[in-house]
Design an enzyme around this catalytic site. Structure first.
Site, short mmCIF file in Angstrom:
data_model
loop_
_atom_site.label_atom_id
_atom_site.label_comp_id
_atom_site.label_asym_id
_atom_site.label_seq_id
_atom_site.Cartn_x
_atom_site.Cartn_y
_atom_site.Cartn_z
N TYR A 105 0.82 -1.20 0.00
CA TYR A 105 0.00 0.00 0.00
C TYR A 105 0.86 1.27 0.00
O TYR A 105 2.08 1.21 0.21
CB TYR A 105 -0.90 -0.01 1.23
CG TYR A 105 -0.18 -0.37 2.50
CD1 TYR A 105 0.70 0.51 3.12
CD2 TYR A 105 -0.36 -1.63 3.08
CE1 TYR A 105 1.37 0.17 4.27
CE2 TYR A 105 0.32 -1.98 4.24
CZ TYR A 105 1.18 -1.07 4.83
OH TYR A 105 1.86 -1.42 5.97
N SER B 227 8.14 1.63 8.62
CA SER B 227 8.15 0.72 7.48
C SER B 227 6.90 -0.14 7.49
O SER B 227 6.29 -0.37 8.53
CB SER B 227 9.39 -0.18 7.52
OG SER B 227 9.31 -1.10 8.59
N LYS B 228 6.54 -0.63 6.32
CA LYS B 228 5.38 -1.52 6.20
C LYS B 228 5.61 -2.81 6.98
O LYS B 228 4.71 -3.31 7.65
CB LYS B 228 5.13 -1.85 4.73
CG LYS B 228 4.89 -0.64 3.84
CD LYS B 228 4.85 -1.06 2.38
CE LYS B 228 4.75 0.14 1.45
NZ LYS B 228 4.80 -0.26 0.04
N ARG B 229 6.82 -3.34 6.86
CA ARG B 229 7.11 -4.63 7.49
C ARG B 229 7.05 -4.52 9.01
O ARG B 229 6.50 -5.39 9.69
CB ARG B 229 8.49 -5.11 7.06
CG ARG B 229 8.89 -6.46 7.66
CD ARG B 229 10.22 -6.93 7.10
NE ARG B 229 10.16 -7.10 5.66
CZ ARG B 229 11.20 -7.45 4.91
NH1 ARG B 229 12.37 -7.66 5.49
NH2 ARG B 229 11.08 -7.60 3.61
N GLY C 142 3.13 -2.38 9.85
CA GLY C 142 1.86 -2.84 9.29
C GLY C 142 0.98 -1.72 8.79
O GLY C 142 1.45 -0.64 8.41
#
Length: 495
Positions: free
Chosen positions: A16, A247-249, A252
């Site tokens: 996203y 970060s996305k990781r 989330g």
């Protein structure tokens, strides 16, 4: 270099649109608009395994919702792979790049030996000076190869002035002959990104500080291809309260633009907040209209220090940076109703409490009610949680408020239905008449008016606080108020 400013936002569609990427897009967009330039959207989708159509859609939808408009694109990097490979061929023919046949095993062995000797781990250039016949023989035998750029070996360095970080220098001896095309024929990011920027005539590369390490290599490619070198402005990183990179990781969905849309943020409020992550004006101003932000923005206003995005994950109300909520609340409370209502409608429709009449027959009542209740709200979802009692009989009671204002006074089980009867007899349900009935009844019962007022508020709205009670009762309406007061016995029975 072209006179007109041209910038680009070039995300990889591997998830996203997150707030770090959104901030990069916002800075590029603001600079383009400030300078009367061009803003290009380019999707860097050459990582086939990780790039998805859903991610591409998420990026485009996120930018569109934020109001970040682009002048060209979206272009897709995968459409220009042949151009990237042609650039590599040009560099090979000019003798500025070479084919490297070293295997992964050989490179790993060299690395281990260098570690033992405590010498440089950089590639030693073993294939740099292979003779044409040697290269031809290796190719004929089917031996795979990568293409590496020849970094100058004389004394010297790559120098450039970053608009944010100032003078940057990287010595040639500290840069290995780096790979620009993999053994499978796929160009690497460092080549593709540079070739795309040359084709698009990018004048300013505005990106995160983590891109700074690639810049000397990209400048070497610009120079090798005889292209103009753009100006660079690297933005500070956005960190969480523990000083870890957002970060996305790691974090989330809480760092996605979609998350803030679903949580009830207004798009411009989020733009306003993200613009202040790592950028400021001399007067430390916090609230900007679109026109004001464009006028005030400058690359020189970008700070070197990393910015902190104060994510709150344990508090259901203040789930994110308090500053972000404060800015969002400002817009909810001050926006013209004609602009605000469509956003409220989106959340009410999702909650199943929107009525078409709010746009025609009940429009005036709806607008007046929104104007009454928005003064305490932080996010749009408050209209379907805290404000639900104005639009539906199906609302939740704040348990602390219920215990304190209703259940603590058993007499209210009788008093509130009696008050309902008196209110029901009013011919004119007005602020004055309602207040008079409630205060007269308190006086007759020889109790503080606050006991009745607080009990009525919680029985009718489920809350302990809100706008003035008499305004609230008029907004909810006589029929609903009377019915809820008569139903107070249910609250005692359930508890």
């Amino acid at each position: 270099m072209a006179d007109k400013v041209v910038v680009r936002f070039a995300p990889s569609p591997t998830g996203y649109l997150h707030i770090g990427g959104a901030r990069t897009a916002i800075f590029n967009w603001l600079f383009a608009r400030k300078m009367g330039g061009k803003f290009i959207l380019r999707i860097e989708d050459t990582d086939i395994e990780r790039s998805t159509e859903e991610s591409i859609k998420g990026i485009i939808d996120g930018l569109t919702w934020l109001g970040i408009t682009w002048d060209e694109g979206p272009y897709f990097q995968s459409q220009f792979v042949n151009e990237h490979l042609e650039a590599a061929e040009i560099l090979l023919k000019k003798g500025l790049a070479y084919k490297c046949f070293c295997t992964k095993e050989e490179l790993e062995q060299k690395r281990k030996e260098a570690m033992k000797r405590k010498t440089s781990l950089l590639y030693d250039g073993a294939c740099r000076n292979l003779k044409p016949e040697e290269v031809a023989a290796k190719e004929a035998s089917g031996k795979p190869f990568v293409i590496r750029l020849k970094v100058p070996r004389e004394a010297g360095s790559v120098r450039f002035k970053d608009i944010v970080y100032g003078a940057i220098e990287k010595k040639y001896e500290d840069i290995e002959d780096f790979v620009i095309v993999r053994s499978n024929g796929q160009p690497l990011y460092v080549l593709s990104n540079t070739v795309d920027d040359i084709r698009d005539r990018i004048t300013h590369v505005i990106r995160g500080q983590d891109g700074l390490a690639n810049t000397p290599k990209q400048i070497l490619i610009y120079q090798a291809l005889g292209a103009d070198i753009p100006q660079f402005a690297h933005m500070p990183l956005t960190l969480d309260p523990k000083r870890a990179k957002i970060s996305k990781r790691r974090h989330g969905e809480i760092v996605s633009v979609q998350f803030y849309r679903e949580k009830g943020f207004l798009p411009w409020a989020l733009v306003n907040f993200l613009a202040l992550l790592g950028w400021s004006t001399p007067d430390s101003r916090q609230i900007f209209s679109k026109e004001e932000l464009i006028e005030a923005f400058s690359l020189e206003g970008i700070n070197r220090a990393n910015s902190i995005f104060d994510i709150r994950t344990n508090d259901p109300k203040f789930f994110t940076d308090p500053k972000a909520l404060s800015i969002n609340a400002h817009y909810i409370r001050t926006m013209p109703l004609e602009e605000l209502v469509p956003y409220i409608k989106e959340h009410m429709e999702k909650a199943g409490i929107w009525e078409p009449a709010y746009e025609n027959g009940k429009r005036q009542w709806f607008y007046e009610t929104v104007d009454l209740i928005r003064s305490r709200f932080h996010v749009l979802t408050d209209f379907v949680t805290l404000g639900r009692c104005y639009f539906s009989d199906d609302f939740e009671y704040d348990q602390k408020a219920l215990k304190k204002n209703v259940l603590k006074h058993p007499e209210l089980r009788t008093w509130l239905p009696q008050l309902a009867d008196r209110l029901d007899q009013l011919d004119n349900f007005t602020l004055e008449s309602v207040e008079e009935v409630i205060r007269n009844m308190a006086e007759e019962l020889q109790i503080k008016a606050g006991i009745l007022i607080n009990g009525v508020r919680t029985a009718v709205t489920g809350q302990a606080v809100g706008p003035g009670l008499f305004d609230v009762l008029i907004a909810i309406g006589k029929e609903r108020v009377v019915r809820r007061l008569r139903d107070v016995g249910r609250l005692f029975e359930e508890h």
